[in-house]
Design a protein around this motif. Structure first.
Motif, PDB file in Angstrom:
ATOM      1  N   THR A   1       1.590   8.777 -13.934  1.00 52.59           N
ATOM      2  CA  THR A   1       0.541   7.771 -13.981  1.00 52.59           C
ATOM      3  C   THR A   1       0.273   7.296 -12.555  1.00 52.59           C
ATOM      4  O   THR A   1       1.212   7.057 -11.784  1.00 52.59           O
ATOM      5  CB  THR A   1       0.931   6.608 -14.912  1.00 52.59           C
ATOM      6  OG1 THR A   1      -0.161   5.691 -15.021  1.00 52.59           O
ATOM      7  CG2 THR A   1       2.163   5.856 -14.440  1.00 52.59           C
ATOM      8  N   GLN A   2      -0.989   7.173 -12.216  1.00 60.48           N
ATOM      9  CA  GLN A   2      -1.371   6.830 -10.839  1.00 60.48           C
ATOM     10  C   GLN A   2      -1.245   5.331 -10.616  1.00 60.48           C
ATOM     11  O   GLN A   2      -1.721   4.523 -11.425  1.00 60.48           O
ATOM     12  CB  GLN A   2      -2.803   7.269 -10.565  1.00 60.48           C
ATOM     13  CG  GLN A   2      -3.335   6.883  -9.196  1.00 60.48           C
ATOM     14  CD  GLN A   2      -2.686   7.662  -8.073  1.00 60.48           C
ATOM     15  OE1 GLN A   2      -2.520   8.883  -8.163  1.00 60.48           O
ATOM     16  NE2 GLN A   2      -2.305   6.977  -6.980  1.00 60.48           N
ATOM     17  N   VAL A   3      -0.621   4.980  -9.496  1.00 59.98           N
ATOM     18  CA  VAL A   3      -0.566   3.593  -9.033  1.00 59.98           C
ATOM     19  C   VAL A   3      -1.207   3.560  -7.650  1.00 59.98           C
ATOM     20  O   VAL A   3      -0.804   4.302  -6.756  1.00 59.98           O
ATOM     21  CB  VAL A   3       0.876   3.073  -8.968  1.00 59.98           C
ATOM     22  CG1 VAL A   3       0.924   1.713  -8.263  1.00 59.98           C
ATOM     23  CG2 VAL A   3       1.465   2.966 -10.362  1.00 59.98           C
ATOM     24  N   THR A   4      -2.201   2.707  -7.509  1.00 58.48           N
ATOM     25  CA  THR A   4      -2.894   2.575  -6.229  1.00 58.48           C
ATOM     26  C   THR A   4      -2.858   1.113  -5.808  1.00 58.48           C
ATOM     27  O   THR A   4      -3.263   0.234  -6.577  1.00 58.48           O
ATOM     28  CB  THR A   4      -4.352   3.046  -6.330  1.00 58.48           C
ATOM     29  OG1 THR A   4      -4.378   4.408  -6.774  1.00 58.48           O
ATOM     30  CG2 THR A   4      -5.040   2.940  -4.983  1.00 58.48           C
ATOM     31  N   VAL A   5      -2.370   0.872  -4.595  1.00 56.06           N
ATOM     32  CA  VAL A   5      -2.266  -0.491  -4.085  1.00 56.06           C
ATOM     33  C   VAL A   5      -3.188  -0.625  -2.878  1.00 56.06           C
ATOM     34  O   VAL A   5      -3.034   0.098  -1.884  1.00 56.06           O
ATOM     35  CB  VAL A   5      -0.822  -0.832  -3.688  1.00 56.06           C
ATOM     36  CG1 VAL A   5      -0.728  -2.289  -3.225  1.00 56.06           C
ATOM     37  CG2 VAL A   5       0.127  -0.575  -4.854  1.00 56.06           C
ATOM     38  N   SER A   6      -4.131  -1.526  -2.980  1.00 57.94           N
ATOM     39  CA  SER A   6      -5.079  -1.732  -1.884  1.00 57.94           C
ATOM     40  C   SER A   6      -4.564  -2.808  -0.939  1.00 57.94           C
ATOM     41  O   SER A   6      -3.866  -3.729  -1.357  1.00 57.94           O
ATOM     42  CB  SER A   6      -6.433  -2.137  -2.453  1.00 57.94           C
ATOM     43  OG  SER A   6      -6.322  -3.359  -3.163  1.00 57.94           O
ATOM     44  N   PRO A   7      -4.908  -2.696   0.344  1.00 56.87           N
ATOM     45  CA  PRO A   7      -4.414  -3.675   1.344  1.00 56.87           C
ATOM     46  C   PRO A   7      -4.918  -5.092   1.053  1.00 56.87           C
ATOM     47  O   PRO A   7      -5.958  -5.278   0.426  1.00 56.87           O
ATOM     48  CB  PRO A   7      -4.975  -3.143   2.658  1.00 56.87           C
ATOM     49  CG  PRO A   7      -5.279  -1.708   2.405  1.00 56.87           C
ATOM     50  CD  PRO A   7      -5.664  -1.608   0.947  1.00 56.87           C
TER      51      PRO A   7
ATOM     52  N   PRO B   1       0.820  -1.225   0.000  1.00 61.83           N
ATOM     53  CA  PRO B   1       0.000   0.000   0.000  1.00 61.83           C
ATOM     54  C   PRO B   1       0.847   1.267   0.000  1.00 61.83           C
ATOM     55  O   PRO B   1       0.441   2.273  -0.597  1.00 61.83           O
ATOM     56  CB  PRO B   1      -0.817  -0.136   1.289  1.00 61.83           C
ATOM     57  CG  PRO B   1      -0.967  -1.611   1.471  1.00 61.83           C
ATOM     58  CD  PRO B   1       0.351  -2.180   1.020  1.00 61.83           C
ATOM     59  N   GLU B   2       2.007   1.227   0.618  1.00 58.87           N
ATOM     60  CA  GLU B   2       2.870   2.415   0.651  1.00 58.87           C
ATOM     61  C   GLU B   2       3.523   2.719  -0.694  1.00 58.87           C
ATOM     62  O   GLU B   2       4.191   3.746  -0.838  1.00 58.87           O
ATOM     63  CB  GLU B   2       3.936   2.282   1.739  1.00 58.87           C
ATOM     64  CG  GLU B   2       4.714   0.993   1.709  1.00 58.87           C
ATOM     65  CD  GLU B   2       4.167  -0.047   2.685  1.00 58.87           C
ATOM     66  OE1 GLU B   2       2.932  -0.219   2.744  1.00 58.87           O
ATOM     67  OE2 GLU B   2       4.989  -0.705   3.361  1.00 58.87           O
ATOM     68  N   ASP B   3       3.325   1.852  -1.682  1.00 58.08           N
ATOM     69  CA  ASP B   3       3.796   2.152  -3.035  1.00 58.08           C
ATOM     70  C   ASP B   3       2.797   3.036  -3.785  1.00 58.08           C
ATOM     71  O   ASP B   3       3.080   3.476  -4.905  1.00 58.08           O
ATOM     72  CB  ASP B   3       4.005   0.862  -3.833  1.00 58.08           C
ATOM     73  CG  ASP B   3       5.135   0.010  -3.279  1.00 58.08           C
ATOM     74  OD1 ASP B   3       4.975  -1.228  -3.254  1.00 58.08           O
ATOM     75  OD2 ASP B   3       6.172   0.579  -2.894  1.00 58.08           O
ATOM     76  N   THR B   4       1.648   3.276  -3.193  1.00 61.81           N
ATOM     77  CA  THR B   4       0.640   4.126  -3.816  1.00 61.81           C
ATOM     78  C   THR B   4       1.188   5.527  -4.025  1.00 61.81           C
ATOM     79  O   THR B   4       1.668   6.166  -3.087  1.00 61.81           O
ATOM     80  CB  THR B   4      -0.629   4.182  -2.954  1.00 61.81           C
ATOM     81  OG1 THR B   4      -1.213   2.878  -2.897  1.00 61.81           O
ATOM     82  CG2 THR B   4      -1.639   5.166  -3.531  1.00 61.81           C
TER      83      THR B   4
END
Length: 120
Positions: free
Chosen positions: A114-120, A87-90
């Motif tokens: 470019t957006q990167v979103t990492v969900s738990p 998640p901290e790579d978001t």
């Protein structure tokens, strides 16, 4: 004039993978050191990884052994393979270029991100 166009961002689950691409429009791609930066909300922009035309690479400690930067000097493209995402790579990820003769931290050309979103 050098232009950078990123692609490949999106949503991933923790532990998953994404690949970012950056298409570079220039006839002298091998003269540039390429890098990926990222900026999370409320945080400063940070260098994630860099790659020289020789394919020598450097990584931030936070992504070592998880991310791989590479470049295709024929296709004028830079990649960031991201594995074991956290998640901290978001963040918004930016492709950047600096001429090989420029000082190490002076990246002169930037993509739009470019957006990167990492969900738990």
């Amino acid at each position: 004039q050098v232009q950078l166009v990123e692609s490949g961002g999106g949503l991933a689950q923790a532990g998953g993978s994404l690949r970012l691409s950056c298409q570079v429009s220039t006839r002298t791609f091998i003269n540039f050191v390429m890098a990926w930066f990222r900026q999370a909300p409320g945080k400063e922009r940070e260098l994630v990884a860099a790659v020289a035309a020789s394919h020598n690479t450097a990584y931030a400690d936070s992504v070592k052994d998880r991310f791989t930067i590479s470049r295709d000097n024929v296709a004028n493209t830079v990649y960031l393979h991201m594995n074991s995402l956290k998640p901290e790579d978001t963040a918004v990820y930016y492709c950047a270029a600096r001429h090989r003769a420029a000082p190490p931290h002076e990246y002169q050309v930037w993509g739009r991100g470019t957006q990167v979103t990492v969900s738990p």
